[in-house]
Structures are given as structure tokens and as C-alpha cells.
Design an enzyme around this catalytic site. Structure first.
Site, short mmCIF file in Angstrom:
data_model
loop_
_atom_site.label_atom_id
_atom_site.label_comp_id
_atom_site.label_asym_id
_atom_site.label_seq_id
_atom_site.Cartn_x
_atom_site.Cartn_y
_atom_site.Cartn_z
CE LYS B 55 -4.35 -1.54 0.31
NZ LYS B 55 -5.62 -0.87 -0.46
CB SER B 304 -0.71 -8.10 -1.30
OG SER B 304 -1.46 -8.91 -0.61
#
Lengths: 319, 319
Positions: B55, B304
């Protein structure tokens, strides 16, 4: 005694580049926030190598340096740890046979991991380990690749130092685990050539602090195998050779020790705050960063490997 | 609708380079050995980013794109997850204020982690989350940085695709987790420009498989928040926006799903065989590699993030 040079290490970097992961430096925010802005920390995460530890670098350089006609006949190693898997894996990448001699007390999971790389595994009583490996060599089974007492192995491990200096040229403190001292010999030789203002500091478990003692006395240490085996850090139970101790005396600025509790705490912090897995031997440098009396400045902790017993990691993580 | 372009992604890469870790591809031997030589696997380990998840890329690009005089006034985000920490961290690197709105049911450890980056944290009831953030913006508290529904955020996440194509130009399959679909929108746009022969395949938990359904029907999905919240993968409970769904329709080749058990198993394998920590949302791609019906060829699984509850990881690792 002939020590390795920066040319040896740079040649190793070119030789092994295709077989290793070029690990990045990882900024370690929680540590920097806790300990202070004057000691920012980066991790050099060697657990990301294909076999989960830095040992692949030395093995790849030693095997890569063999003449083609010698290498083709295969390689041999005796080890129950990361070096066994490193030799087995590199042999596979060259398509050559590997024979790994392990002892009857080696955990089955490690034997399996070595076999998965395609190596032949010989299981012998602990006292027969070296002689069994020598017998394989004598019968033409290949070249023995030692875990640390060899210039090509030291030069391979030194590529970690080259990468640190390239990625953080103004590094001021480099923390390196010490066992047989092949890793710190290579890293320190590289750092002293490429970032000579930086201090290179070895870290040992207090319970296997033989090199720390030897560093102070100037004499190569002579602790018993039993004494060195008391630590949880199963990768740090070896002792320096004449060759590696000479590198330590020449290139290393200090050797400090950490306690068993500090090692366990560091494993937990690395997992929960930095999302990385460290085996006990790999966590000693972070433990030293948090607890030892060290110089200030930009600090890199070499995290040497991540092959931890899952049950131990689970125990440390349990709330 | 205007989709992002490869130029946007390349500009993002130049903009965020100093604030992110350039993650390497990690060869995943155990998977290649088990599954077969025709499907070698590499991990793209985004849990190594400073806040433990990808992110940071989108946040760094969106904040970096703000005009100086706007950025100076600060940034605002509402999120209980990795996006909150990403915005707080990037704001710190710019030396600007950040206000993060979290809900009263957010775990204390996540609130603490966000505060450690220096952000001001507002804790409000879940139903007031967006209005509280808008109020901060209206009072001059800074610019709202959305978690995925913004071209600058998508372009930032797309830098992962650029790096994959640079490191493995003949990649054939790229597996990407799907939630709000900002990540896969950017990665797929980059891969289709730089490695157009590769298939980009989204992965969702079956229990939050709204995009998989929408991909088949061609209609943007409309699952309830409650339905999407059933999965253990707490980072994959969002749903695509008009903007991201348009990218999925244009650039993505398929969307597959995995079960909760497959996700848990993948977390354990990644920890014990590859020495990496994956949160459930980050492990779905490895789960798909092992269990879904996928094309053959060189495969990259985007991992991720690694912000897993330590108790859950311990439970999975316990023998």
C-alpha cells in the site's frame, strides 16, 4: 597468511550473480523509532536466499571456481545445517552430483530438505562425519566444499558486504553473526575496502562467545564443542579456523555477545514488527542492536538465515 | 472512462523510488519441486515494504503528486488496515501532518502502529468513518488519500508490475490478490504494456469472490459488506469501484478463488518452506498456484503483505 582481497570478493559477485537473490536493505522502522533517530537500522535479509540462508553465496563461489572437468565429477559436504542445503542447491543449478554427509542425530526435516534438492545423503554416526566425507572424495565422488575454512567460501560470503556498501555508502555500523567466522571475514574485508569509515562488529551468543573472548585475548579460542552447543543459535556453534581468525583480527572492530532471552525476543520482534522470519542465529544482530553497547550511526544488521523450527517460532509468537 | 497508462506507472516509479523498497523476485523452490518444472514459481514479496504491505506504493505516488503547497497542509485517510499505516508513514517521510480516521472496532495494535508513524488518529463509530474524514478535509486538515479508487494510487501499485517485467521479462503468469482491485488494476496495466504475452490472473477468497463473479457476468459486483467480511483475508473485503472494475475488464485475463483452508495452508508453507510471513490476503496467490486451474509457465505470485495477527500465525505453525 594470505587474506582475501576486495578483488576476490568482486570476482565472486560476478560469478554468483545468477544463482543468488540480490537482497535489498530493509528499513526497520520500529527499531529506529524505539532506539532513536541517531541509530537508524536496516536489515540485510539473507533468509530470502533460495535455501533460506546466506550460505548459498560461499557455496556458489567455491563451486563456480572449480575447473569444469573437476566440477563435473561432483561436490561433497558434511554439514547438518544450511551449508548442506546450499551445496546441494548450487550443485543442482550446475547439474552436477552432490553427496552430503549428515549425522544420525540430524532432524529428518533437514535430511528431507537436502534430498529435495537432488543430493545423495549419507547418514553416519557423528564421530564418522569427516572420515565418511573424505572416503567419498577418495572414491572420486567429487570435491569437498568446506563450510567456512576456505578463501573461495569467504569471498562468496563477502558479497554481502559489497551489496551493503553499494546500497548504503554512508553506513557506519555493520553487525554480523559469528560462528566459524567465514561470514564476518568476507563481509568485513568488503566493508573495510568500500566503506572504510564503518565499524564491523561481530555478534555471538554469550553461551558460544568464544570468538568474543579470542578477540580480547588475541588468541584463537579453544572452547569445547559441548560448551558451544549450549546456545539456542544452532548455526553459531562452530569456532574460527586459523584463516578466519586472521581475518577477524585484521578487519573486525569488536565482537559482542547477547543472551538467549535477547535472541528469543529479537525473533519475536522481527516477525511481528518487520514481517521477517529469523532463525536464532540470524536474530543475534538485532538482539545486539537493541541491547549491546554499540557505536551510534546508520546501522545494518545482517540477518543471516530463517531456517527456524516452526514449533519454536510458534512458541515465541504465542500471546 | 480514462484508464491509467504505462506512462503514468513509469512516472510513479520515478516518483516513489526513494520511499519504497525495490523488492526482488524470490525463487520458490519447494513449490517448483512439488508442482513441476513446467510451472516454476517466484514470489514478489511486498511484505518487505516498510509498513509490511504494498500500500505504501500507491500512497507515496498520490501524496507525491500533490502540489507542494497542497501537500504541506497534510493528508487524511480512513482505513483500519495497511492503507492507514501507508499514508501515515509516507506523510512522515515528507514531514507533513497526517490524520487517520479509524473505527471503534479497530484493534489497538493497529491504532498504535499508525500513531508510531506520527499520525493523529481519530477513533469514530463505523458508520461515521467517511463523514469524519470529510469533516477533517473540510476544516483544512489536508487532502483525502483514497485506498484504491484513484488513478494516482492505481499507478503507484502498478510499479510492482514494472518491476516484475524488468526482473523476469519472459514471465507467463502473474497472480495478484483482488479486493478493491487497485493493486491488480495497476499491475495488469504494467504487465500488458511490458510483458504482453503474460496472463494476469486475479485471486480472491471464495467467501469474498465478488470480482470473480463480476468478471464472468461483466457486471460490477454488488455483494453485501457482511458477505465479503466472512473471509479470514481481512485485506480482501472491499469491492471494485467503477474505475478499478474498468481496468479489470480491460487488462485482466481471469479471476479465480481459493478456500479458507487453502489460504491457511499457504501461510504455513510460505513460513516453513520459504521463510516469509504472509498475511491471509497475501497468501491467496500462493494458494491459487497450488490449487487453482491455472495456465502453465513461469509464474509470479504477488505476496501483498505480511501484517498477520501473531496468534494466528502461531496457531498455523503449531505442530
Amino acid at each position: 597468511m594470505q587474506l582475501i582481497t576486495i578483488d576476490d570478493i568482486e570476482a565472486a559477485a560476478a560469478r554468483i550473480g545468477d544463482r543468488i537473490v540480490r537482497t535489498p536493505l530493509l528499513p526497520c522502522l520500529w527499531a529506529s523509532y524505539d532506539v532513536g533517530a541517531d541509530r537508524p537500522l536496516w536489515l540485510k535479509p539473507e533468509q530470502l536466499q533460495p535455501i533460506g540462508a546466506f550460505k548459498i553465496r560461499g557455496a556458489a563461489n567455491a563451486i563456480g571456481r572449480l575447473p569444469d572437468e573437476v566440477r563435473t565429477r561432483g561436490v561433497v559436504a558434511y554439514s547438518s545445517g544450511n551449508h548442506a542445503q546450499a551445496v546441494a542447491y548450487v550443485a543442482r543449478t550446475y547439474g552436477i552430483p552432490a553427496t552430503i554427509v549428515v549425522t544420525t542425530n540430524t532432524p529428518g526435516v533437514k535430511v528431507d530438505a537436502t534430498r529435495r534438492h537432488g543430493a545423495e545423503v549419507l547418514i553416519v554416526p557423528p564421530e564418522d562425519r569427516e572420515s565418511a566425507a573424505e572416503e567419498v572424495v577418495a572414491k572420486g565422488g567429487g570435491t569437498l566444499i568446506p563450510p567456512f575454512d576456505h578463501p573461495d567460501v569467504i569471498a562468496g560470503q563477502g558479497t554481502i558486504g559489497l551489496e551493503i556498501a553499494a546500497d548504503l555508502p554512508d553506513v557506519e555500523v555493520v553487525l554480523v553473526p559469528v560462528s566459524g567466522a567465514g561470514l564476518i571475514s568476507g563481509v568485513a574485508a568488503a566493508i573495510k575496502a568500500k566503506a572504510p569509515h564503518a565499524k564491523v562488529i561481530g555478534v555471538e551468543p554469550e553461551l558460544a562467545g568464544d570468538t568474543a573472548e579470542g578477540f580480547r585475548t588475541g588468541q584463537r579460542p579453544d572452547w569445547s564443542t559441548e560448551d558451544r552447543a549450549r546456545t539456542i543459535a544452532d548455526g553459531l556453534r562452530s569456532t574460527p579456523s586459523e584463516l578466519t581468525f586472521a581475518h577477524v583480527r585484521k578487519f573486525v572492530d569488536d565482537v559482542v555477545t547477547v543472551t538467549e532471552d535477547q535472541i528469543r525476543d529479537a525473533i519475536g520482534l522481527l516477525a511481528t514488527r518487520s514481517q521477517v522470519i529469523a532463525e536464532p542465529s540470524g536474530a543475534v544482530t538485532t538482539a545486539a542492536y537493541l541491547h549491546a553497547d554499540l557505536p551510534k550511526g546508520k546501522t545494518v544488521a545482517v540477518l543471516s538465515g530463517g531456517n527456524i523450527d516452526p514449533a519454536l517460532l510458534a512458541e515465541i509468537l504465542m500471546p
